[in-house]
Scaffold this motif. Structure first.
Motif, mmCIF file in Angstrom:
data_model
loop_
_atom_site.group_PDB
_atom_site.id
_atom_site.type_symbol
_atom_site.label_atom_id
_atom_site.label_comp_id
_atom_site.label_asym_id
_atom_site.label_seq_id
_atom_site.Cartn_x
_atom_site.Cartn_y
_atom_site.Cartn_z
ATOM 1 N N UNK A 26 12.745 153.425 -26.168
ATOM 2 C CA UNK A 26 14.183 153.151 -26.103
ATOM 3 C C UNK A 26 14.957 154.123 -26.985
ATOM 4 N N UNK A 27 14.467 154.360 -28.198
ATOM 5 C CA UNK A 27 15.150 155.298 -29.104
ATOM 6 C C UNK A 27 15.183 156.704 -28.515
ATOM 7 N N UNK A 28 14.091 157.122 -27.894
ATOM 8 C CA UNK A 28 14.053 158.436 -27.265
ATOM 9 C C UNK A 28 15.039 158.538 -26.116
ATOM 10 N N UNK A 29 15.120 157.499 -25.310
ATOM 11 C CA UNK A 29 16.051 157.479 -24.185
ATOM 12 C C UNK A 29 17.485 157.626 -24.687
ATOM 13 N N UNK A 30 17.826 156.870 -25.712
ATOM 14 C CA UNK A 30 19.172 156.935 -26.294
ATOM 15 C C UNK A 30 19.454 158.337 -26.839
ATOM 16 N N UNK A 31 18.474 158.905 -27.531
ATOM 17 C CA UNK A 31 18.633 160.254 -28.098
ATOM 18 C C UNK A 31 18.896 161.284 -26.992
ATOM 19 N N UNK A 32 18.141 161.210 -25.900
ATOM 20 C CA UNK A 32 18.305 162.193 -24.818
ATOM 21 C C UNK A 32 19.637 162.008 -24.088
ATOM 22 N N UNK A 33 20.094 160.762 -23.956
ATOM 23 C CA UNK A 33 21.396 160.545 -23.322
ATOM 24 C C UNK A 33 22.508 161.125 -24.199
ATOM 25 N N UNK A 54 17.118 148.044 -26.698
ATOM 26 C CA UNK A 54 16.474 148.458 -27.949
ATOM 27 C C UNK A 54 16.740 147.454 -29.063
ATOM 28 N N UNK A 55 17.990 147.043 -29.191
ATOM 29 C CA UNK A 55 18.349 146.108 -30.255
ATOM 30 C C UNK A 55 17.672 144.754 -30.059
#
Length: 131
Positions: free
Chosen positions: A26-33, A110-111
């Protein structure tokens, strides 16, 4: 110079629980967005495309990990599918709103996942203290 950081990251992934790996996804997805949004704003088409594809790959990985026997998985599958479709739209149409929608969902997931991990740890430690 990057080797200690890479070794740390590899160790973190190799020693993580399944729940922690999901949190990392989830953190990676957020970072890439977020990176795709910056690329879109800078009109850096190649970077935008690369980062959106990385976010899509993470969502596909999350889809693969869903257990069809678990009821909540049946609810997550269409949401992940929606996220993939919106990312495709964002990429093709340079649609920042679509990126925001996906990021909002990813942050919410994620949260929530982070809270589940914390509650599970609290229960585990409380049970360990009783022994």
């Amino acid at each position: 110079m990057n080797k200690p950081h890479q070794a740390y990251q590899n160790n973190a992934v190799n020693t993580a629980t399944g729940a922690e790996l999901t949190l990392m996804l989830y953190n990676g997805c957020i970072k890439f967005i977020k990176q795709a949004k910056r690329d879109m704003a800078a009109n850096h088409i190649e970077g935008k495309n690369t980062h959106i594809q990385k976010a899509q790959n993470i969502i596909r990985e999350l889809m693969i990990t869903l257990d069809p026997k678990v009821e909540i998985s049946k609810q997550f599958a269409p949401l992940y599918d929606f996220m993939l479709n919106r990312l495709t739209e964002a990429n093709i149409q340079n649609n920042e709103e679509a990126l925001d929608e996906v990021m909002d969902l990813a942050v919410e997931f994620r949260d929530t996942w982070k809270q589940v991990i914390q509650k599970t740890r609290q229960v585990t430690y409380a049970q360990g203290a009783e022994v």
